[in-house]
Motif scaffolding. Structure first.
Motif, PDB file in Angstrom:
ATOM      1  N   UNK A 299       0.825  -1.209   0.000  1.00  0.00           N
ATOM      2  CA  UNK A 299       0.000   0.000   0.000  1.00  0.00           C
ATOM      3  C   UNK A 299       0.858   1.258   0.000  1.00  0.00           C
ATOM      4  N   UNK A 300       1.936   1.237   0.779  1.00  0.00           N
ATOM      5  CA  UNK A 300       2.756   2.443   0.928  1.00  0.00           C
ATOM      6  C   UNK A 300       3.661   2.696  -0.267  1.00  0.00           C
ATOM      7  N   UNK A 301       4.187   1.604  -0.874  1.00  0.00           N
ATOM      8  CA  UNK A 301       5.193   1.773  -1.928  1.00  0.00           C
ATOM      9  C   UNK A 301       4.703   1.365  -3.311  1.00  0.00           C
ATOM     10  N   UNK A 302       3.493   0.837  -3.403  1.00  0.00           N
ATOM     11  CA  UNK A 302       2.874   0.620  -4.702  1.00  0.00           C
ATOM     12  C   UNK A 302       3.162  -0.673  -5.407  1.00  0.00           C
ATOM     13  N   UNK A 303       4.025  -1.546  -4.830  1.00  0.00           N
ATOM     14  CA  UNK A 303       4.297  -2.842  -5.416  1.00  0.00           C
ATOM     15  C   UNK A 303       5.006  -2.725  -6.772  1.00  0.00           C
TER      16      UNK A 303
ATOM     17  N   UNK B  62       1.149 -10.800  -3.832  1.00  0.00           N
ATOM     18  CA  UNK B  62       2.593 -10.633  -3.639  1.00  0.00           C
ATOM     19  C   UNK B  62       3.293 -11.983  -3.647  1.00  0.00           C
ATOM     20  N   UNK B  63       2.728 -12.954  -2.936  1.00  0.00           N
ATOM     21  CA  UNK B  63       3.305 -14.312  -2.947  1.00  0.00           C
ATOM     22  C   UNK B  63       3.483 -14.811  -4.368  1.00  0.00           C
ATOM     23  N   UNK B  64       2.453 -14.690  -5.173  1.00  0.00           N
ATOM     24  CA  UNK B  64       2.513 -15.194  -6.543  1.00  0.00           C
ATOM     25  C   UNK B  64       3.532 -14.425  -7.380  1.00  0.00           C
ATOM     26  N   UNK B  65       3.623 -13.114  -7.156  1.00  0.00           N
ATOM     27  CA  UNK B  65       4.612 -12.323  -7.886  1.00  0.00           C
ATOM     28  C   UNK B  65       6.031 -12.793  -7.554  1.00  0.00           C
ATOM     29  N   UNK B  66       6.300 -13.038  -6.286  1.00  0.00           N
ATOM     30  CA  UNK B  66       7.619 -13.513  -5.879  1.00  0.00           C
ATOM     31  C   UNK B  66       7.907 -14.897  -6.465  1.00  0.00           C
ATOM     32  N   UNK B  67       6.930 -15.770  -6.479  1.00  0.00           N
ATOM     33  CA  UNK B  67       7.152 -17.116  -7.011  1.00  0.00           C
ATOM     34  C   UNK B  67       7.372 -17.101  -8.521  1.00  0.00           C
TER      35      UNK B  67
END
Length: 218
Positions: free
Chosen positions: A147-151, A187-192
């Protein structure tokens, strides 16, 4: 100049080795891997969570020997200042160090209840109640940072130390089918799907099954 070597243990089981390896990838550091045998006492202590101070991963660079993931992170930030190991803004950098340190020293119940095992999959795994507060806190960190950094990474468009620190947790969440809110699951899926994680996981899946006895000890 002496060659750069990163000493790691199992790619399937070692979350700390993965963190050190990802940090070197983020830094775009060229290095050789040295793999400890499972017969090495230090490697077994790390994988069985029996040691309070792990000596792997360890980085040998320019005649220096650096161990502990956060020490490696700080070292890489010094020698590769343009790599963005930490965010440039002071507030974001301090936040990054805080959540990375929290991962480094905390979440003992999660580590015990959900040991890293990339090859495995447990769709009906019942998470021990003691680990649930750890899972909730990690999901809170994910949501707040996104939320703070926008992903799509925890501190914006590029991976940092925080992503290297939490990447093994994403692997654990996938292995044990841990239920997450939509932002944390994204986020989990993006990292994987992150290329270095795919590379590591592919190599973990073909790692020899020489550690079956650890299943009981875990």
């Amino acid at each position: 100049m002496a060659k750069t070597v990163l000493t790691i243990s199992s790619k399937n089981y070692s979350s700390w080795s993965l963190r050190g390896w990802l940090l070197c990838k983020i830094a775009k550091l060229e290095f050789e891997e040295r793999r400890l045998s499972i017969d090495d006492a230090g490697a077994r202590a790390e994988l069985l969570l029996l040691s309070p101070s792990f000596r792997t991963p360890a980085l040998d660079h320019d005649g220096l020997h650096v161990w502990d993931t956060l020490a490696i992170a700080e070292y890489l930030a010094e020698i590769c200042p343009k790599a963005g190991i930490f965010p440039l803004a002071r507030a974001a950098r301090s936040h990054n160090r805080s959540v990375s340190g929290e991962m480094h020293s905390g979440f003992a119940n999660l580590r015990s209840a959900l040991p890293m095992n990339i090859k495995a999959e447990f769709p009906n795994f019942r998470v021990w109640s003691g680990a649930k507060p750890d899972i909730e806190r990690i999901a809170q960190i994910f949501r707040e940072c996104l939320d703070q950094y926008g992903g799509p990474f925890l501190f914006g468009a590029k991976p940092t130390v925080a992503d290297a620190m939490f990447a093994p947790v994403c692997s654990r969440f996938a292995t044990y089918h841990v239920a997450l809110d939509s932002d944390s699951a994204g986020y989990r899926d993006h990292i994987l799907r992150w290329a270095p994680m795919v590379e590591w996981a592919d190599e973990a899946k073909v790692e020899p099954d020489e550690m079956e006895e650890l299943d009981v000890e875990f």
